[in-house]
Design an enzyme around this catalytic site. Structure first.
Site, PDB file in Angstrom:
ATOM      1  N   SER A  58     -25.565   4.005  -2.597  1.00 14.93           N
ATOM      2  CA  SER A  58     -24.363   4.451  -3.324  1.00 14.93           C
ATOM      3  C   SER A  58     -24.362   4.035  -4.782  1.00 14.93           C
ATOM      4  CB  SER A  58     -23.110   3.881  -2.672  1.00 14.93           C
ATOM      5  OG  SER A  58     -23.009   4.322  -1.360  1.00 14.93           O
TER       6      SER A  58
ATOM      7  N   THR B  56     -20.405   1.532  -3.205  1.00 11.92           N
ATOM      8  CA  THR B  56     -20.180   1.189  -4.603  1.00 11.92           C
ATOM      9  C   THR B  56     -19.908  -0.297  -4.811  1.00 11.92           C
ATOM     10  OG1 THR B  56     -19.286   3.345  -5.012  1.00 11.92           O
ATOM     11  CG2 THR B  56     -18.471   1.599  -6.431  1.00 11.92           C
TER      12      THR B  56
ATOM     13  N   THR C  90     -21.600   3.131  -9.691  1.00  9.20           N
ATOM     14  CA  THR C  90     -21.794   3.944  -8.480  1.00  9.20           C
ATOM     15  C   THR C  90     -22.625   5.176  -8.776  1.00  9.20           C
ATOM     16  OG1 THR C  90     -20.595   5.007  -6.665  1.00  9.20           O
ATOM     17  CG2 THR C  90     -19.745   5.376  -8.866  1.00  9.20           C
TER      18      THR C  90
ATOM     19  N   ARG D 232     -19.127  16.564 -10.596  1.00  6.47           N
ATOM     20  CA  ARG D 232     -18.014  15.729 -10.109  1.00  6.47           C
ATOM     21  C   ARG D 232     -18.124  14.310 -10.658  1.00  6.47           C
ATOM     22  NH1 ARG D 232     -17.298  10.782  -6.977  1.00  6.47           N
ATOM     23  NH2 ARG D 232     -15.424  11.011  -5.718  1.00  6.47           N
TER      24      ARG D 232
ATOM     25  N   THR E 130     -13.060   0.988  -4.207  1.00  5.98           N
ATOM     26  CA  THR E 130     -14.203   1.689  -3.643  1.00  5.98           C
ATOM     27  C   THR E 130     -13.689   2.695  -2.632  1.00  5.98           C
ATOM     28  OG1 THR E 130     -16.290   1.432  -2.441  1.00  5.98           O
ATOM     29  CG2 THR E 130     -14.521  -0.077  -1.842  1.00  5.98           C
ATOM     30  N   GLY E 131     -14.524   3.651  -2.290  1.00  7.94           N
ATOM     31  CA  GLY E 131     -14.121   4.657  -1.317  1.00  7.94           C
ATOM     32  C   GLY E 131     -13.936   6.013  -1.968  1.00  7.94           C
TER      33      GLY E 131
HETATM   34  C1  SD4 Z   1     -16.518   7.605  -5.960  1.00  8.91           C
HETATM   35  N1  SD4 Z   1     -15.437   5.510  -5.485  1.00  8.91           N
HETATM   36  O1  SD4 Z   1     -17.295   8.143  -6.714  1.00  8.91           O
HETATM   37  C2  SD4 Z   1     -16.702   6.122  -5.720  1.00  8.91           C
HETATM   38  C3  SD4 Z   1     -17.761   5.923  -4.688  1.00  8.91           C
HETATM   39  C4  SD4 Z   1     -17.415   5.031  -3.628  1.00  8.91           C
HETATM   40  O2  SD4 Z   1     -17.182   4.902  -1.424  1.00  8.91           O
HETATM   41  O3  SD4 Z   1     -16.882   3.954  -3.794  1.00  8.91           O
HETATM   42  N2  SD4 Z   1     -17.667   5.505  -2.458  1.00  8.91           N
HETATM   43  O4  SD4 Z   1     -15.611   8.188  -5.369  1.00  8.91           O
END
Ligand code: SD4
Length: 340
Positions: free
Chosen positions: A98, A199, A217, A227, A250-251
């Site tokens: 990630s 991330t 990330t 994106r 994160t997420g």
């Molecule tokens: C995103 N928050 O690009 C980041 C990636 C991440 O779990 O944390 N994924 O949406």
């Protein structure tokens, strides 16, 4: 409120962590708390949270990264240097799918990176949609330190990096290429859980009591080309206020952006919430406003620290972990979560 106090009296420690935090959030918002019959802790409790600096905290299990950040702090480095050096460990790790090298690509097979950094003066730098650069966080640092801007994007960010001596490199590994080819065949999106590592957002307080943060990330796996997520957005993926504290996320970035999550967490702390209570409130905001129509609840996690070095962590779904280095202990902890 009444039921929550009953819980505390019964000494249900697990319940205290969640319920009293929520109570504190409510009280900072609208009520004057009645503490006359309260026998439990007067402050919201994350049983793992204790005051103390220096401290380094990061999303997900990233022990080598917090170790590196604390090494910098141990040598009397600034928190901003510590978080930059710390997250670079993960950017260079091919096993983390990630972040940086080995990060999963967008749906055209190209790895694009988002990163930001914020220091104790409130200065900030960010890069989005950056291709072919191993350490986007250091480009973000340079944007912060050397330009009048906060954010550079895409081809402009790449040109800026190259002008400043960064070399282009292929970020796709054999592993991430194979994963992409498999995704092309079956189109099953990976779950954001501990096995994804995910991330890295990192917050630190140095020996001078100054706070900084960094977030980096490769974004959502197999995203639409172009994106950009929350991670490079100051206030969404990261926010630092040296008088109050810091937070990072994160997420699923779209949910964090819609609520300006990290800024929200810091503002809740400014108004008196503990880091734990603030993280819980930010997750609930997402849960209440933005989950309608979603078949599978996504993951979003926040971590936060306040000026005293107390910390909080909370996520929407099960499986979020964070790493904290405080005192002699560098450890990974399971976060409490909302959707039971
Ligand atoms: C995103 N928050 O690009 C980041 C990636 C991440 O779990 O944390 N994924 O949406």
């Amino acid at each position: 409120m009444f039921k929550r106090r009953k819980f505390i009296k019964k000494g249900l420690l697990g319940a205290i962590a969640i319920s009293s935090a929520a109570a504190a959030c409510e009280s900072t918002a609208t009520e004057t708390p009645d503490t006359t019959d309260q026998q439990g802790p007067s402050d919201p409790v994350n049983p793992n949270s204790k005051a103390g600096t220096p401290v380094v905290i990061a999303t997900w299990p990233h022990l080598p990264a917090t170790e590196e950040a604390m090494r910098v702090i141990g040598e009397s480095g600034r928190a901003v240097d510590a978080v930059e050096m710390g997250v670079k460990v993960v950017e260079a790790d091919p096993k983390d799918t990630s972040v940086g090298y080995g990060g999963l690509p967008d749906r055209s097979g190209i790895v694009t990176l988002d990163a930001c950094i914020m220091d104790e003066t409130g200065n900030a730098g960010s890069v989005t949609y950056l291709k072919n650069i191993l350490h986007p966080i250091s480009v973000a640092r340079l944007v912060m330190d050397e330009t009048p801007h906060v954010m550079l994007s895409g081809s402009g960010a790449l040109a800026f990096a190259k002008e400043n001596g960064f070399e282009e490199t292929d970020l796709l590994t054999e592993g991430s290429k194979a994963a992409y080819e498999k995704w092309l065949a079956d189109h099953v999106d990976p779950k954001v859980d501990e096995n994804q590592h995910d991330t890295i957002g990192m917050l630190a307080i140095d020996k001078n009591g100054n706070i900084s943060g960094a977030c980096t990330t490769s974004g959502a796996a197999y995203k639409l080309p172009g994106r950009v997520g929350d991670s490079p957005i100051i206030g969404a993926g990261l926010f630092v206020d040296n008088e109050v504290g810091a937070a990072t996320a994160t997420g699923l970035g779209e949910l964090v952006m819609k609520t300006l999550g990290s800024f929200l967490v810091v503002e809740l702390m400014r108004n008196g919430a503990s880091p734990q209570a603030a993280c819980e409130e930010a997750v609930r905001r997402i849960s209440e406003k933005h989950l309608k129509g979603m078949d599978t609840p996504p993951q979003v996690g926040f971590i936060a620290i306040n000026k005293k070095g107390e910390h909080g962590a909370y996520s929407l779904s099960e499986g979020f972990k964070y790493t904290i280095y405080q005192g002699e202990d560098n450890q990974v902890i399971d976060s409490e979560f909302e959707l039971k």
